[in-house]
Scaffold this motif. Structure first.
Motif, PDB file in Angstrom:
ATOM      1  N   THR A   1      -9.564  -9.293   0.582  1.00 19.17           N
ATOM      2  CA  THR A   1      -8.413 -10.196   0.564  1.00 19.17           C
ATOM      3  C   THR A   1      -8.265 -10.856   1.924  1.00 19.17           C
ATOM      4  OG1 THR A   1      -7.241  -8.856  -1.085  1.00 19.17           O
ATOM      5  CG2 THR A   1      -5.928 -10.386   0.225  1.00 19.17           C
TER       6      THR A   1
ATOM      7  N   HIS B   1     -16.554 -15.956   3.707  1.00 22.96           N
ATOM      8  CA  HIS B   1     -15.280 -15.920   4.426  1.00 22.96           C
ATOM      9  C   HIS B   1     -15.097 -17.200   5.255  1.00 22.96           C
ATOM     10  CE1 HIS B   1     -15.417 -11.206   4.276  1.00 22.96           C
ATOM     11  NE2 HIS B   1     -15.547 -11.779   3.098  1.00 22.96           N
TER      12      HIS B   1
ATOM     13  N   ALA C   1     -14.259 -20.047   2.874  1.00 21.40           N
ATOM     14  CA  ALA C   1     -12.880 -19.974   2.391  1.00 21.40           C
ATOM     15  C   ALA C   1     -11.902 -20.410   3.476  1.00 21.40           C
ATOM     16  CB  ALA C   1     -12.561 -18.552   1.930  1.00 21.40           C
TER      17      ALA C   1
ATOM     18  N   ILE D   1      -4.319 -19.100   4.693  1.00 25.80           N
ATOM     19  CA  ILE D   1      -5.182 -18.669   3.595  1.00 25.80           C
ATOM     20  C   ILE D   1      -4.554 -17.479   2.888  1.00 25.80           C
ATOM     21  CG2 ILE D   1      -6.563 -17.132   5.069  1.00 25.80           C
ATOM     22  CD1 ILE D   1      -9.012 -17.963   3.386  1.00 25.80           C
ATOM     23  N   ASN D   2      -4.684 -17.458   1.577  1.00 25.99           N
ATOM     24  CA  ASN D   2      -4.240 -16.321   0.757  1.00 25.99           C
ATOM     25  C   ASN D   2      -5.164 -16.261  -0.447  1.00 25.99           C
ATOM     26  OD1 ASN D   2      -2.957 -14.270  -0.541  1.00 25.99           O
ATOM     27  ND2 ASN D   2      -1.047 -15.378  -0.944  1.00 25.99           N
ATOM     28  N   LYS D   3      -6.272 -15.557  -0.269  1.00 27.09           N
ATOM     29  CA  LYS D   3      -7.314 -15.580  -1.293  1.00 27.09           C
ATOM     30  C   LYS D   3      -8.032 -14.242  -1.335  1.00 27.09           C
ATOM     31  CE  LYS D   3     -11.202 -18.470  -2.800  1.00 27.09           C
ATOM     32  NZ  LYS D   3     -11.991 -19.710  -2.486  1.00 27.09           N
ATOM     33  N   THR D   4      -8.368 -13.793  -2.554  1.00 25.09           N
ATOM     34  CA  THR D   4      -9.130 -12.566  -2.740  1.00 25.09           C
ATOM     35  C   THR D   4     -10.528 -12.916  -3.229  1.00 25.09           C
ATOM     36  OG1 THR D   4      -7.150 -11.256  -3.232  1.00 25.09           O
ATOM     37  CG2 THR D   4      -9.274 -10.364  -3.945  1.00 25.09           C
ATOM     38  N   LEU D   5     -11.529 -12.453  -2.491  1.00 19.36           N
ATOM     39  CA  LEU D   5     -12.920 -12.674  -2.873  1.00 19.36           C
ATOM     40  C   LEU D   5     -13.436 -11.438  -3.596  1.00 19.36           C
ATOM     41  CD1 LEU D   5     -14.301 -14.297   0.410  1.00 19.36           C
ATOM     42  CD2 LEU D   5     -13.339 -15.425  -1.591  1.00 19.36           C
TER      43      LEU D   5
ATOM     44  N   GLN E   1     -12.101 -24.164   3.876  1.00 21.18           N
ATOM     45  CA  GLN E   1     -11.438 -24.806   2.738  1.00 21.18           C
ATOM     46  C   GLN E   1      -9.926 -24.793   2.923  1.00 21.18           C
ATOM     47  OE1 GLN E   1     -11.884 -22.814  -1.051  1.00 21.18           O
ATOM     48  NE2 GLN E   1     -11.635 -24.725  -2.189  1.00 21.18           N
ATOM     49  N   ALA E   2      -9.391 -23.687   3.451  1.00 19.17           N
ATOM     50  CA  ALA E   2      -7.947 -23.616   3.702  1.00 19.17           C
ATOM     51  C   ALA E   2      -7.534 -24.596   4.792  1.00 19.17           C
ATOM     52  CB  ALA E   2      -7.566 -22.185   4.087  1.00 19.17           C
TER      53      ALA E   2
ATOM     54  N   TYR F   1      -5.884 -13.255   4.126  1.00 16.89           N
ATOM     55  CA  TYR F   1      -4.522 -13.801   4.158  1.00 16.89           C
ATOM     56  C   TYR F   1      -4.095 -14.022   5.600  1.00 16.89           C
ATOM     57  CZ  TYR F   1      -3.193  -9.007   5.334  1.00 16.89           C
ATOM     58  OH  TYR F   1      -3.096  -7.779   5.956  1.00 16.89           O
TER      59      TYR F   1
ATOM     60  N   SER G   1     -18.983 -10.437  -1.613  1.00 18.72           N
ATOM     61  CA  SER G   1     -18.823 -11.564  -0.688  1.00 18.72           C
ATOM     62  C   SER G   1     -19.514 -11.267   0.636  1.00 18.72           C
ATOM     63  CB  SER G   1     -17.341 -11.856  -0.449  1.00 18.72           C
ATOM     64  OG  SER G   1     -16.726 -10.802   0.277  1.00 18.72           O
TER      65      SER G   1
END
Length: 326
Positions: free
Chosen positions: A170, A135, A138, A122-126, A141-142, A172, A130
């Protein structure tokens, strides 16, 4: 109520289906043996070993080819009036050889959600606002970008809508670590069950009434108190799942002998850590070890049960049930 009437077992590997036992007469189909280990915490992967005796050579050969790795593997077992899927995952290895000088055997080794677990990144910024639920969403989903993974039962008592993070977050690294961090923050157990992420409070169980275990409902032998929990063996009952609640009468559980210290007194650490034999007999299932043979005596499941469980498996549980995550 189930009467344990006639064993039932079906194994599906890729596009091949073996109906090994169905009904109450003499066993039909080929001989099948299986061992399945299920875990409640730490994202330790559920595992299965299936052995099919004397399959058609052409059928067996298709599984030992490299392209067969990753094919779906499903085991349905129980009795004619109480059967369900006890394992769903994918084939990690296949071996075709001899079981004896006269019999061949195909061995299939499978794992549940291993590809997503090992390669989901995962590499995503919420944005600000949030929650732990975001979390988890996400992370799943990854995982689903690698293999089919969904969200299973999430304990409402965890209140994953709290806290609300006032700043951007973030995420990651490995997606599994996000799930483990959420579980740790909520004092919860998280696991994969048939490609579904399941998360429950350490002291909570799956919804539904407790399943009563006694000699009339399939209990075999005498449940025993151990340092890891109450060990109980029952006939295969797919209604008993990871994190379900079972009830074993207090009088049926045999107490354990605690180790003595250097002065001859009971070791206080062992005494403190040993799970209680509950007066109400209610326990949560933390580990399951299935052993089945369609042409032999084994047709049971060993349970590790405990009422109240600190998140994270002890080394003894990991050793008994297959070690740390793959």
């Amino acid at each position: 109520m189930s009467q344990n009437y006639g064993r039932s077992c079906t194994i599906v590997a890729g596009s091949t289906t073996w109906v090994l036992v169905e009904g109450v007469g003499p066993p039909i189909g080929l001989r099948g043996r299986f061992n399945v280990k299920l875990f409640a915490d730490g994202l330790t992967l559920n595992k299965a070993i299936v052995r099919i005796t004397n399959p058609l050579p052409a059928t067996a050969q298709q599984f030992v080819k490299p392209q067969a790795e990753g094919l779906p593997l499903t085991i349905t077992a129980g009795y004619q009036d109480n059967k369900a899927i006890i394992f769903s995952g994918s084939i990690r290895q296949a071996i075709y050889g001899r079981d004896s000088p006269t019999d061949t055997v195909l061995t299939l080794i499978g794992a549940d959600t291993d590809k997503a677990h090992n390669y989901g990144v995962i590499n995503k910024t919420l944005a600000a606002g949030s929650t732990p639920q975001d979390h988890v969403n996400a992370a799943v989903q990854a995982l689903s970008q690698v293999a089919s993974v969904g969200i299973g039962y999430l304990d409402p008592a965890l209140k994953l809508f709290q806290p609300v993070f006032p700043r951007a977050v973030t995420l990651y690294g490995m997606a599994r670590d996000v799930l483990l961090n959420v579980a740790k923050s909520k004092q919860a157990n998280v696991s994969y069950q048939q490609s579904q992420v399941q998360m429950l409070g350490a002291n909570n169980s799956m919804p539904g009434s407790a399943i009563v275990l006694n000699t009339n409902t399939g209990l075999i032998g005498m449940p025993t108190q151990t340092i890891d929990g109450i060990l109980a063996r029952i006939l295969i009952n797919p209604s008993v799942k990871i994190n379900t609640q079972v009830q074993i009468a207090q009088a049926l559980v045999q107490g354990m002998q605690l180790p003595l210290g250097p002065q001859g007194d009971v070791n206080p650490t062992a005494q403190k850590n040993t799970p209680n034999i509950e007066a109400d007999g209610l326990y949560k299932v933390l580990g399951i070890d299935y052993d089945g043979d369609t042409r032999g005596n084994p047709w049971y499941m060993d349970l590790i049960c405990r009422n109240g469980q600190t998140p994270g498996q002890s080394p003894a549980i990991q050793a008994a049930y297959g070690g740390p995550p793959l």
